[in-house]
Design a protein around this motif. Sequence first.
Motif, PDB file in Angstrom:
ATOM      1  N   LEU A   1       0.851  -1.173   0.008  1.00  0.00           N
ATOM      2  CA  LEU A   1      -0.065  -0.133  -0.014  1.00  0.00           C
ATOM      3  C   LEU A   1       0.805   1.383   0.027  1.00  0.00           C
ATOM      4  O   LEU A   1       0.531   2.215  -0.644  1.00  0.00           O
ATOM      5  CB  LEU A   1      -0.905   0.083   1.284  1.00  0.00           C
ATOM      6  N   ASP A   2       2.072   1.235   0.825  1.00  0.00           N
ATOM      7  CA  ASP A   2       2.880   2.443   0.809  1.00  0.00           C
ATOM      8  C   ASP A   2       3.303   2.585  -0.540  1.00  0.00           C
ATOM      9  O   ASP A   2       3.457   3.726  -1.037  1.00  0.00           O
ATOM     10  CB  ASP A   2       3.906   2.165   1.749  1.00  0.00           C
ATOM     11  N   ALA A   3       3.910   1.278  -1.223  1.00  0.00           N
ATOM     12  CA  ALA A   3       4.565   1.666  -2.635  1.00  0.00           C
ATOM     13  C   ALA A   3       3.710   2.050  -3.704  1.00  0.00           C
ATOM     14  O   ALA A   3       3.857   2.697  -4.456  1.00  0.00           O
ATOM     15  CB  ALA A   3       5.304   0.213  -2.854  1.00  0.00           C
ATOM     16  N   SER A   4       2.369   1.829  -3.572  1.00  0.00           N
ATOM     17  CA  SER A   4       1.248   2.181  -4.399  1.00  0.00           C
ATOM     18  C   SER A   4       0.621   3.489  -4.099  1.00  0.00           C
ATOM     19  O   SER A   4      -0.306   4.183  -4.806  1.00  0.00           O
ATOM     20  CB  SER A   4       0.141   1.172  -4.517  1.00  0.00           C
ATOM     21  N   GLY A   5       1.302   4.264  -2.790  1.00  0.00           N
ATOM     22  CA  GLY A   5       0.840   5.734  -3.041  1.00  0.00           C
ATOM     23  C   GLY A   5      -0.393   5.838  -1.748  1.00  0.00           C
ATOM     24  O   GLY A   5      -0.812   6.936  -1.651  1.00  0.00           O
TER      25      GLY A   5
END
Length: 192
Positions: free
Chosen positions: A116-120
Amino acid sequence: MTSNEPTVVIVPGLRDHVAHHWQTLLEARLRAANRPVVSVPPMGRDDLDCAARVDAIEACVACVEGPVIVVAHSAGVIMVAHWARRYRRPIAGALLAAPPDFEQPMPDGYPTVEALDASGWLPVPREPLPFPSIVAASRNDPLGCYERIVELASVWHSELVDVGNVGHLNPASGFGEWPAADTFIEMLARRA
């Protein structure tokens, strides 16, 4: 689409449109009654790009003339919080049902905090929303601890409604029809 009656803009979560989900049933009921409704198109379970989902909300709302009531569920709520940072025109209100806590690990089968973090998606926005909103929070949601959702409702300046022990308010939790959604939409429409 032009109307004095608010257009309901449905924002599904990561699971998109599910046949027996209360949002899908709500959309069908509104269409059958010739009430204005549009839905953010599905993006696919594997596409976690938050910016693309925010753009999809923006494109959907841009097609509506007149007042809008957003009806979001689960990750759709977090999408709306991100979208509100770019919000360009008045929104009559938003029903934000069963927001997940993306900052804590979720059950198997759901994206990891790292994905989720990597996807913004992270951090989850914590600014007041620039429109009236109702957060419908479940006391036993496996995707979000009630106390953490209460915090989100507070920082968003949303009215918090405790809907009891309803799980994630989805078919897996025993929900198809959710008549309370109609009540909350009418409350928001009256306030507008």
